[in-house]
Design an enzyme around this catalytic site. Structure first.
Site, PDB file in Angstrom:
ATOM      1  N   HIS A  41     -81.829 -24.968  23.073  1.00 13.58           N
ATOM      2  CA  HIS A  41     -82.514 -23.699  23.312  1.00 13.58           C
ATOM      3  C   HIS A  41     -81.708 -22.547  22.717  1.00 13.58           C
ATOM      4  CE1 HIS A  41     -84.832 -20.715  25.766  1.00 13.58           C
ATOM      5  NE2 HIS A  41     -83.682 -20.041  25.661  1.00 13.58           N
ATOM      6  N   GLU A  42     -80.409 -22.550  22.985  1.00 14.40           N
ATOM      7  CA  GLU A  42     -79.565 -21.478  22.460  1.00 14.40           C
ATOM      8  C   GLU A  42     -79.407 -21.568  20.941  1.00 14.40           C
ATOM      9  OE1 GLU A  42     -78.948 -19.033  24.268  1.00 14.40           O
ATOM     10  OE2 GLU A  42     -79.598 -19.986  26.125  1.00 14.40           O
TER      11      GLU A  42
ATOM     12  N   HIS B 261     -82.016 -19.647  19.311  1.00 14.80           N
ATOM     13  CA  HIS B 261     -81.710 -18.219  19.168  1.00 14.80           C
ATOM     14  C   HIS B 261     -80.646 -17.989  18.095  1.00 14.80           C
ATOM     15  CE1 HIS B 261     -84.111 -17.195  22.611  1.00 14.80           C
ATOM     16  NE2 HIS B 261     -83.325 -17.789  23.490  1.00 14.80           N
TER      17      HIS B 261
END
Length: 436
Positions: free
Chosen positions: A24-25, A28
Site C-alpha cells: 500500500h505504501e 504512494h
C-alpha cells in the site's frame, strides 16, 4: 484443532497483512518519487522502530505493530499564511484544537526545510496529487484481485463434478434422522435406473451438462417424468431411463439462501473437485465483494454498535459484520487448523487476505482525513478553486490550508480507535464462529 496449525495460520495472516501494508505504501511511494516529491520516510507498521536504513533521501524502516504504515512527503500541506512558532507559550494561549493546528503547521514546516518548492506535494498539479493518494488503495485492490485470481484460477473452486460419488438405495423422508434403508422404503430412481458410483453424466433429457449443478437443475424440474440420462461407464456411453420422484428437498434459493421446495429427486451425489475458473473470475469476484464492503463501510458505526450489543448480550455475531485484525487472524488460525485438505486451507487463508485488502481499499477511500480519500477531496477542492479563478480571470488562489482540518482529523482518529477497540474486544469475547 492443533495449536501449531492455528499459530501457523495466524502468522501467515500477520505476514500477509504486513506485506499488504508495505505494498500500500509502495503505491504512494513510487508515484511520489516519479513526480519528484521528496520522501523523507517509508515506514511499515506503527510504534517503536525495529529496523531502519537510509537510502538516498529516504529512510526505510519497519516498526513493531503491523497495523499501519506511512510515507512522509515534503509539503503535504502548503506553508501557513504566517509562520507561527508553536512554542509552549503560544500553545498555552491557544485553545486545544488551535494548538493542534499550530503543531501540524510546525511539523509541516519541518518537511519544507531545505526543499525546493518543486519537490513538495502541495505544489504538484491536482491530478498528480490524486494519483499519489490513490496509489495506495489501488495497490490493495490489485493485490486482492491477484489473490482471488490465485484462488479461483490457480487453485480452483471446489465444485460438484459430473462424476457420481454415491447412489442412494432408497428414498428417505426429508428431515429424517434415519440413516439406513428399511424394508418399506421405496427404491431411489437412480438405483432403479442402474446408475452406479463412478458413472460420468454426459447429458440429461437431451441436454449436455458440464457440472452436477446443471444436471440437478434439469432433474429437479422434471418430477414424475421419465427422462434419458446418458452416462459414461468404462469409456462407454450408456443411456438410462430415470423417473425423478416428487420430493421435498432443500435447495439453494435465488438469493443464495437454502429453502425447502418440492422438486424432482433421484437420489445420487457427486464427487467434488477443484475446477479452475477463467482468469477474469477472481478479479470479477474481488470487484463484486468490494461493492459489498462499500455497503458495510457505509453502515460501519451502526454495525459496530450492533457488534457491541451482541458482545454484551452474548448473541451470535452477524457473519457479514465487521471484524478487527484480531478476528481475521483468528479465522485464519481456525482455517489452518481445520481437518480439511491442505488446498482448502490455503484457499481460505488467501481468500481472507484478499478480503482484508478489499477492506483496506474501501476504508482508505473514505473522504475524511487522515485517510487517503480525505487528501483526494482536498486536492479536488483545490483544483476546483483554481478552475473557478481561471474561469473568472482572477489571480490563482492560495493552496487549500488543510491544517485547519486537523481538529476534524483528530475526531476521525478517535472514532477509528474507539470502533477498532470495540471490534477487537468483541473478537476476543464473542468471536465470529464459521468453522464450528
Amino acid at each position: 484443532m492443533t495449536l501449531i496449525a492455528f499459530i501457523v495460520g495466524v502468522v501467515l495472516l500477520v505476514v500477509g497483512l504486513a506485506a499488504s501494508i508495505a505494498l500500500h505504501e509502495v503505491g504512494h511511494l513510487v508515484p511520489a518519487k516519479l513526480f519528484g516529491v521528496r520522501v523523507g520516510r517509508y515506514m511499515v507498521g506503527l510504534g517503536p522502530t525495529l529496523w531502519s536504513r537510509r537510502f538516498g533521501e529516504t529512510e526505510y524502516g519497519v516498526k513493531l505493530l503491523p497495523l499501519g504504515g506511512y510515507i512522509s512527503m515534503a509539503g503535504m500541506y502548503p506553508p501557513a499564511p504566517q509562520t507561527v512558532a508553536a512554542t509552549a507559550a503560544s500553545r498555552a494561549r491557544a485553545g486545544f484544537f488551535a494548538s493542534m493546528v499550530q503543531d501540524a503547521r510546525a511539523a509541516n514546516e519541518e518537511t519544507l526545510d531545505g526543499v525546493d518548492r518543486t519537490g513538495t506535494f502541495y505544489a504538484l498539479p491536482v491530478w498528480r496529487r490524486i494519483v499519489i493518494m490513490l496509489g495506495g488503495p489501488v495497490m490493495n485492490l490489485l493485490l486482492a484481485m491477484l489473490l482471488f485470481a490465485i484462488v479461483f484460477s490457480g487453485i480452483g473452486v471446489q465444485t460438484a463434478t459430473t462424476t457420481i460419488a454415491a447412489v442412494n438405495q432408497c428414498v428417505l423422508p426429508a428431515g429424517s434422522t434415519q440413516t439406513a434403508c428399511a424394508a418399506g422404503d421405496p427404491v431411489s430412481p437412480a438405483a432403479a435406473a442402474g446408475i452406479q458410483p463412478g458413472d460420468v453424466i454426459v447429458s440429461v433429457d437431451g441436454t449436455s451438462v458440464q457440472t452436477f449443478e446443471q444436471a440437478s437443475a434439469i432433474i429437479q424440474a422434471s418430477p414424475n417424468r421419465t427422462i434419458a440420462v446418458v452416462v459414461r461407464r468404462d469409456d462407454v456411453e450408456q443411456t438410462l431411463q430415470v423417473k425423478p420422484l416428487l420430493a421435498q428437498r432443500q435447495i439453494a434459493g435465488p438469493d443464495g439462501t437454502t429453502v425447502t421446495a418440492d422438486v424432482g429427486f433421484v437420489g445420487m451425489t457427486a464427487m467434488t473437485d477443484y475446477v479452475n475458473q477463467p482468469l477474469w473470475a477472481g478479479p470479477a469476484a474481488a470487484v463484486q465483494q468490494a461493492g459489498q464492503v462499500v455497503g458495510i463501510m457505509g453502515q460501519l458505526p451502526a454495525r459496530v454498535y450492533q457488534t457491541a450489543s451482541d458482545m454484551i448480550t452474548g448473541a451470535p455475531r452477524d457473519p457479514n459484520g465487521p471484524l478487527s485484525v484480531v478476528g481475521v487472524g483468528r479465522l485464519a488460525g481456525e482455517a489452518a487448523a481445520t481437518d480439511a485438505p491442505i488446498l482448502n486451507r490455503v484457499a481460505t487463508i488467501l481468500g481472507l487476505l484478499g478480503s482484508l485488502n478489499l477492506a483496506l481499499f474501501v476504508f482508505n477511500l473514505i473522504p475524511l482525513l487522515p485517510l487517503d480519500g480525505g487528501h483526494v477531496v482536498i486536492a479536488l477542492w483545490d483544483g476546483l478553486k483554481r478552475a473557478w479563478a481561471r474561469l473568472w480571470r482572477r489571480p490563482p488562489p492560495r493552496a487549500v490550508d488543510a491544517t485547519k482540518l486537523v481538529p476534524v482529523t483528530f475526531v476521525v482518529v478517535i472514532a477509528i480507535v474507539v470502533m477498532g477497540g470495540i471490534l477487537i474486544l468483541a473478537d476476543i469475547v464473542n468471536p465470529l464462529k464459521i468453522f464450528g
